[in-house]
Design a protein around this motif. Structure first.
Motif, PDB file in Angstrom:
ATOM      1  N   ASN A  47      33.850  -8.474  41.752  1.00  0.00           N
ATOM      2  CA  ASN A  47      32.444  -8.735  42.052  1.00  0.00           C
ATOM      3  C   ASN A  47      32.295  -9.144  43.511  1.00  0.00           C
ATOM      4  OD1 ASN A  47      30.375 -11.272  42.342  1.00  0.00           O
ATOM      5  ND2 ASN A  47      29.486  -9.636  41.075  1.00  0.00           N
ATOM      6  N   THR A 182      30.962  -5.046  40.545  1.00  0.00           N
ATOM      7  CA  THR A 182      29.548  -5.401  40.459  1.00  0.00           C
ATOM      8  C   THR A 182      29.143  -6.097  41.756  1.00  0.00           C
ATOM      9  OG1 THR A 182      30.073  -7.514  39.402  1.00  0.00           O
ATOM     10  CG2 THR A 182      29.604  -5.632  37.946  1.00  0.00           C
ATOM     11  N   ASP A 184      26.219  -8.783  43.641  1.00  0.00           N
ATOM     12  CA  ASP A 184      25.086  -9.713  43.680  1.00  0.00           C
ATOM     13  C   ASP A 184      24.622  -9.755  45.131  1.00  0.00           C
ATOM     14  OD1 ASP A 184      24.853 -11.195  40.956  1.00  0.00           O
ATOM     15  OD2 ASP A 184      27.012 -11.079  41.372  1.00  0.00           O
ATOM     16  N   THR A 218      22.313  -8.815  39.187  1.00  0.00           N
ATOM     17  CA  THR A 218      23.647  -8.219  39.318  1.00  0.00           C
ATOM     18  C   THR A 218      23.602  -6.743  38.938  1.00  0.00           C
ATOM     19  OG1 THR A 218      24.628 -10.341  38.718  1.00  0.00           O
ATOM     20  CG2 THR A 218      26.051  -8.404  38.599  1.00  0.00           C
TER      21      THR A 218
END
Length: 895
Positions: A47, A182, A184, A218
């Motif tokens: 992430n 992912t 953010d 996200t």
């Protein structure tokens, strides 16, 4: 593999040019550089928490990221992609321990290495990086884009374009399609600006310093090249698809009504794909946004698709039918990627065609569903299928699947082979398997690999599973070797039976017999005069069996037989003389369907250019189209006549040829007229524009006079030109322009508010004949009044004449440093090189082009340079071979 092919090229051209030898040796030198290596997999991202603050005045940005990592094996260094980024500080946290990294860079590999004093154990870790970068003006990575407010004030926005390998210019990352994670995203932007990313806004707060902080939900797990952010001033229109997805089309301020057509297409398209793929749209929203400065046509960023203004915006009064159709296709293409490319992504750029070839096929399926009146599949044959065959017949073509290493090599395969040939073989396979089995196979494939990566073979396996057909074995012959076959057809009559002999061999643009053992699984269909639209027989030619006989029952003597009905098979067809003669009346009376009329003449043209038949045979076929009334058939025929016309510009029969072409177009010109008729079709609008253009270009005095009259009425405001005829009128008046007319056209450009109108004018400017005006056009192309994305097409516009072509080439040489700097590593440079040199017709010019690029290497356009030089030599041979025969034919057919 590539090195072996290069050796063959070396032998083939050795005797032709010492310059070519230097070019090839230069290529060997390039190949000997350090081998490219993909990123090590000992540390991979899970992430990214990414915070970016762009400065829209200084054109810089500050960044901070926290990357959650999986350390797969102990290591004392982390290698990731980074270019044009200054890393201020990097720390790694494992458990309770945090260590500063020593940062080093490798410009060649576009990587940064973070070194640590102690080895990092396998397990979880967090990497924190503070960095800064430049909002560049290259239309790649994180860049600035200029736009104007409704009051005319100049402003700048921030935009991303990460495909294929430019996310690394915005933040340090693992910039490979298989290294998914992912994201953010948080953007810090001026309070009064719109800020968008892939996902909806989760939290937005004002910071009190004139800025706001926008944090987004996200993302799903995805590749870095699909991440996107846009900061600027926009209006939007919105709607919801039938399955509840929020869709917005963002436009420049004050122009939201221009997004309405694209919105209508998108609202229909998402449910269509949901049904076809058997999987719903994976994100909660879908944004489509028009970007002022954008190198490509559009980019499929997941949930935030970016477009050139001309590929998204439609003004109901001032947009042409062609632009409306283009917008529908581009929207269909990019939204298809949301599944095919974004949900399931190619494992590496070698499999790029999985994204682009498939989307280039299904965009037509989608538009045919949304707008059946476009007859879009017939247009596919002309716009994609035929373009693919033309390029793929060259010795310097490449397979659909081409090994890719260094990032320099990636941009070069965003070409007609990956897109149009990829789409053509998918269309052939779809026809071979049938829609039911094809859809079922796609559903298997997408479900099996969703949120991960796949190879070409994975798609074949799924389609094989659904259909029971040997898809992998068959399609490997189409994707792993370059080129395609010509199917040679002859016949004999035995009572009521027609015996058709079929033989395949590789088709080469120079007419040579291939020395390799190239062969394909070729699905061949046949139709007859009594069944012109439905095949009466289907056979599959096998690679190991080069020729077969096919028996057709109940076909009378004299009845025509046509191979490849619908033009689905990716091959040329060469008929025996008697078979071709029986087909000509079916062209004249149009009992042969449009796609077959189109395909037949295009095959004959390609065979003539290759020297397999005489160009006179093509001209004899052309005469059969005197009563043609289908837009797409005319469009393809016009392209081929234009190509032959450009060749004959280097002879003394140019005028005679233009006179012949003019007479050919006059009947359809009289039928179409200048003004739209009540309830006329979309295709009639396209046909009128085409015919006006062709008649004027071939010297029809009535058309030229009327074009000038309408242009002056348009300029003085007494009668506005219809959108569909503006382009041909601009071309026509510029062709005979003096300084005054040229200035009036430039004034129209300056005053135009619609980008489509500006581009329409820019692409017409080079039609001028006089050397002073050609030079003004070329200089204008590089001025601040032309966006960088459009400069290439202004220069290309000058190549329609022999003088303009030479002047454009000289201009490129004189301005090479600036052009190469502007467009380095992008497809626009390749487009410029190919389009400005393609129609030269002497071996001396081929040597000159080669020699220039020996001294001015353009690694990302190297294959394009080779293709262009091959084309120039083909033109030279073609002219030398057929000029006298064409002269004799024109003398006999001038009345």
């Amino acid at each position: 593999m590539f090195r072996t092919a290069l050796n063959r090229s070396f032998v083939h051209y050795y005797k032709k040019s010492a310059v070519t030898v230097r070019l090839v040796l230069n290529l060997f030198t390039m190949i000997e550089k350090k081998p490219f290596e993909r990123l090590p997999k000992d540390v991979t991202p899970v992430n990214y928490k990414l915070r970016l603050k762009p400065d829209l005045l200084a054109f810089t940005f500050d960044g901070h990221e926290i990357v959650s990592l999986k350390v797969n094996k102990p290591t004392n260094k982390i290698v990731l992609n980074s270019i044009d980024i200054s890393i201020k500080k990097a720390t790694l946290t494992v458990g309770e321990k945090t260590e500063d990294a020593v940062v080093s860079y490798c410009m060649e590999d576009e990587t940064a290495t973070l070194g640590f004093a102690e080895s990092v154990a396998a397990g979880d870790a967090k990497l924190c990086i503070d960095f800064e970068g430049e909002l560049n003006d290259k239309m790649k990575g994180f860049y600035h884009s200029k736009y104007f407010t409704p009051d005319g004030e100049e402003r700048y926005g921030a935009v991303t374009q990460f495909e294929s390998t430019d996310a690394r210019r915005a933040f340090p990352c693992w910039d490979e399609p298989a290294l998914k994670a992912t994201f953010d995203v948080t953007l810090v932007v001026p309070e009064d600006r719109v800020a968008l990313s892939n996902m909806p806004v989760q939290v937005e707060k004002v910071l009190g310093d004139g800025c706001k902080e926008v944090h987004y939900l996200t993302t799903p797990i995805m590749s870095t090249y699909l991440l996107a952010f846009v900061v600027g001033e926009y209006d939007y229109v919105e709607g919801r698809s039938s399955d509840g997805v929020l869709i917005r089309v963002y436009t420049p301020v004050g122009k939201k009504e221009q997004g309405q057509f694209a919105l209508e297409v998108a609202v229909k398209t998402l449910p269509f794909y949901k049904d076809y793929f058997g999987i719903g749209f994976p994100l909660p929203k879908s944004d489509l946004i028009a970007i002022a400065d954008f190198a490509a046509g559009a980019m499929e960023n997941w949930g935030l698709v970016t477009y050139r203004e001309t590929a998204l915006l439609i003004d109901q009064k001032n947009s042409s039918s062609a632009t409306k159709q283009w917008v529908a296709l581009v929207v269909g293409h990019e939204l298809a990627h949301q599944w095919f490319g974004n949900l399931v992504t190619m494992e590496w750029w070698t499999h790029l065609w999985l994204n682009e070839g498939f989307a280039s096929w299904i965009e037509y399926l989608c538009v045919d569903y949304c707008h059946p009146e476009f007859d879009i599949w017939t247009q596919f044959v002309s716009s994609d299928y035929m373009r693919a065959l033309e390029l793929d017949a060259l010795h310097n073509s490449h397979p659909i699947e081409v090994p890719v290493g260094h990032p320099d090599e990636v941009d070069e395969i965003f070409d007609t082979i990956s897109y149009s040939k990829g789409a053509s073989v998918i269309r052939m396979l779809h026809e071979f398997l049938g829609d039911e089995f094809f859809k079922k196979g796609l559903n298997i494939y997408l479900n099996r690999f969703k949120y991960s990566n796949a190879f070409t073979e994975d798609l074949w396996a799924a389609l094989e599973e659904s259909s029971g057909q040997p898809v992998g074995r068959m399609m490997t012959t189409w994707t792993k070797q370059m080129g395609f076959p010509v199917v040679q057809v002859s016949q004999r009559q035995e009572g009521s039976k027609r015996i058709i002999m079929l033989k395949q061999e590789k088709f080469n643009a120079d007419g040579s017999v291939d020395e390799t053992d190239s062969s394909w699984y070729v699905p061949v269909s046949l139709c007859t005069a009594s069944s012109p639209s439905t095949p009466v027989k289907k056979v599959l030619l096998l690679p190991e069996v080069k020729s077969v006989e096919v028996i057709l029952d109940n076909v009378s003597a004299g009845e025509w037989v046509k191979v490849n009905p619908g033009t689905y098979g990716v091959y040329r067809t060469q008929y025996s003389a008697d078979m071709l003669d029986t087909l000509l009346p079916a062209i004249k009376d149009k009992t042969l369907p449009p796609r077959d009329r189109l395909g037949l003449q295009n095959d004959v043209f390609a065979l003539a250019r290759a020297g397999k038949i005489s160009s006179v045979e093509f001209l004899n076929v052309v005469k059969s189209f005197e009563q043609e009334d289908n837009y797409t058939v005319w469009n393809d025929l016009a392209n081929n006549l234009d190509q032959l016309g450009k060749l004959l510009q280097y002879t003394d029969i140019d005028d005679a040829f233009r006179s012949f072409v003019c007479k050919l177009y006059q009947p359809i010109g009289e039928k179409m007229g200048w003004d739209p008729k009540e309830n006329e079709s979309h295709l009639d609008s396209l046909l009128r524009s085409l015919v006006v253009q062709c008649l004027a270009k071939s010297g029809d005095s009535k058309t030229i006079t009327e074009a000038k009259k309408r242009f002056h009425s348009h300029c003085d405001g007494s009668c506005c030109l219809g959108a569909d005829i503006r382009s041909p009128v601009y071309h026509t008046v510029l062709r005979d322009a003096d300084e005054e007319v040229f200035d009036r056209v430039l004034k129209l450009h300056k005053e135009a508010d619609l980008q489509e109108e500006k581009v329409r004018i820019l692409r017409s400017l080079g039609s001028v004949k006089h050397d002073k005006l050609i030079q003004r056009c070329l200089q204008f192309a590089m001025s601040d009044e032309v966006r960088s994305q459009d400069t290439v097409f202004v220069i290309i516009s000058a190549t329609c004449s022999k003088l303009g072509r030479q002047m454009a080439w000289e201009f490129i040489k004189e301005n090479w440093s600036e052009l190469a700097n502007r467009y380095s590593g992008g497809f626009l440079l390749s487009r410029l090189i190919m389009s400005t040199t393609y129609h030269f017709a002497s071996n001396d010019m081929a040597k000159e082009v080669e020699g220039f690029f020996v001294d001015h290497p353009a690694p990302a356009a190297q294959r394009t340079i080779q293709q262009s030089c091959e084309n120039i030599r083909l033109n030279a041979t073609w002219r030398q071979r057929d000029e006298s025969a064409i002269r004799e034919w024109l003398a006999k057919n001038s009345t």
